[in-house]
Design an enzyme around this catalytic site. Sequence first.
Site, mmCIF file in Angstrom:
data_model
loop_
_atom_site.group_PDB
_atom_site.id
_atom_site.type_symbol
_atom_site.label_atom_id
_atom_site.label_comp_id
_atom_site.label_asym_id
_atom_site.label_seq_id
_atom_site.Cartn_x
_atom_site.Cartn_y
_atom_site.Cartn_z
ATOM 1 N N HIS A 236 0.902 -1.285 0.013
ATOM 2 C CA HIS A 236 0.013 0.025 -0.221
ATOM 3 C C HIS A 236 0.909 1.332 0.061
ATOM 4 O O HIS A 236 0.777 2.089 -0.796
ATOM 5 C CB HIS A 236 -1.178 -0.008 1.255
ATOM 6 C CG HIS A 236 -1.885 1.289 1.401
ATOM 7 N ND1 HIS A 236 -3.201 1.118 1.123
ATOM 8 C CD2 HIS A 236 -1.597 2.364 1.690
ATOM 9 C CE1 HIS A 236 -3.686 2.175 1.302
ATOM 10 N NE2 HIS A 236 -3.022 3.111 1.653
ATOM 11 N N GLU A 237 1.889 1.371 0.903
ATOM 12 C CA GLU A 237 2.526 2.582 0.960
ATOM 13 C C GLU A 237 3.600 2.618 0.036
ATOM 14 O O GLU A 237 3.811 3.884 -0.524
ATOM 15 C CB GLU A 237 3.567 2.748 2.524
ATOM 16 C CG GLU A 237 2.635 2.548 3.524
ATOM 17 C CD GLU A 237 1.668 3.658 3.785
ATOM 18 O OE1 GLU A 237 2.182 4.798 3.177
ATOM 19 O OE2 GLU A 237 0.715 3.552 4.438
ATOM 20 N N HIS B 182 1.771 4.400 -2.726
ATOM 21 C CA HIS B 182 1.693 6.005 -2.770
ATOM 22 C C HIS B 182 3.329 6.443 -3.058
ATOM 23 O O HIS B 182 3.336 7.391 -3.800
ATOM 24 C CB HIS B 182 1.636 6.319 -1.232
ATOM 25 C CG HIS B 182 0.327 6.157 -0.546
ATOM 26 N ND1 HIS B 182 -0.827 6.826 -1.054
ATOM 27 C CD2 HIS B 182 -0.242 5.409 0.415
ATOM 28 C CE1 HIS B 182 -1.974 6.648 -0.472
ATOM 29 N NE2 HIS B 182 -1.734 5.917 0.599
#
Length: 602
Positions: free
Chosen positions: A394-395, A398
């Site tokens: 997820h990170e 980003h």
Amino acid sequence: MKNNSKTKIPTRNEVDDQYKWSLKDMITNPTQWQSIYDQCTKSIKKIATYQHRICESSTTLYSCLTLRDDLFIQFETLYVYSNMNFHEDTTNNDMQILVQKANTLKAKVEEATSFIEPEILEKELTDIEFFISQEPQLKVYTHYFNDLFRKKKHILSRTEEALLAKASDFSSSVQNIFSMYNEADIKFPNIQDDMGRTVELTKGRYINFLESKNRQVRKDAFNGLFSTYNNHRNTLASIYISNVKKHVFYKNARNFSSSLEASLFENNIPTKVYTQLIDTVGDYLPKMHQYIAIRKRALKLDTIDYYDLYTPIIDSIDTKTTYPQAKETVIKSLEVLGQEYTSLLKHAFNNNWIDVYENKGKRSGAYSWGTYSAHPYVLLNYSNTLKDMFTLTHEMGHALHSYYSNKNQAYINSNYTIFLAEVASTVNEALLMAYLKSTTTDQKMKLYLINYFMEQFRGTVFRQTMFAEFEKITHELVEAGESLTADKLCEIYYDLNVKYYGKSMAENDLIGIEWARIPHFYYNFYVYQYATGYSSAIALSQKILNNPSSVDFYFEFLKSGGSDYSMNILRNSGVDMGSQEPIASALDVFSSLVDEMDSIIE
């Protein structure tokens, strides 16, 4: 990590350097930090020389805007570096001082540049377009100018704007009052935990208690938390209603037709997107009701209550995932995005972009952050769970979104909006989930993964849409001149829970007070973006999995930054949030998961 086998949390020095980020890629030493700070101070003085003359010519306009961009880039480097250093160890007094110094500089930068946009808006857009024809380098600011003048019709006179600015301090006090109550003053009762020990109930422990296999623990936590809020229902209602009235006041002051329109106007999002989300999710509520029935059956309950929604329905399964295993799995799951993406991912893994493990004083949670002039970074508190692996991908979603935006856009166009912020991160999660499901042969693990995915849908799409509908109803009532009370708020919220979760849920009046504990209700129609972002990401991931050529469109999305309006950027990548198709497509995935689990759970 040097003492990885121990349960004791290590100090920063005890963590192996290979698991720490290297902030030297941003600033190498304190001398360089001070040098950048001094340059910012000089730029602040220089930018003041453009006041009252920024639009004298195309040359002065371009010079002032590029000077502002350079100032923002320099300041951003100081601010991010200082805060990330502080997050490594929040007990570090030297870093606390550096953060305070950066915060002071922030106020000076904002004050020094505050004249720029009002002076530009004193001109007409045609004047600015003429400047662009004279100075081609101004073309990079085209979207910025168009957006600035789009907002002009809702900008008031200087006197009126000054009055609203003076009111901003006490108008923000509503949120501050709620925050102080919710974070500092509220106290919850003690309950018995799984081991029979008397422990204090806190907001931080609440979800852990709801995940307990002991139903009495779950019930006591639920009753303890919501009874406490219910004891203060009238005060909390007064705070929330004041917040709604504030939004209505500002929508009237700026001549919007509704508070919803006023909020969505900032990012040029039509109100249809908001209402369409509620309507489309409403069409799929029978599938949510079916999931609740499956959960009830799996937990072997005669009656399912709201405190039964978070406890795992698949237990006794080993989900331990070490960091090296997680990196390898994440890379494999994202190979569908092509060699360029996975090569960059490997580069990030191997070159200290990530601060991996917990240490004493380290900030909790996870985030991706960085600057325009350096690569992004990721902070984790990795603890060897499957959930941590999803957090990692997820990170990194980003991080690589920011990387591609910064590499392909000028600074003024590099920042993507909140409406887009969760798309790339969720695409990564969806691709990881698809990979794990396709490679897992263990039936119990497959069930665990399906349920994990379904819970993401429940929490991010259905629950956030329910929140969005609550905000819409309460604001419309105040706009219509009707009264809101604590009882009315509880009635609205209770009815929405029945609507979203179905009549098989127990009749529990306490759920009606949950609105009183949601801090996002003070962010002004914010939560719908979680649901739209998640739906966009699921739609994109399905396109990528089913049609490899869609990857090219996805890369255009990653590279777009904030160079256009969010709706246009998504539309160019093949996702039209002006229609219900992306939301329906995402919820079709949820529906298939429900049916799959229904066929497996006895």
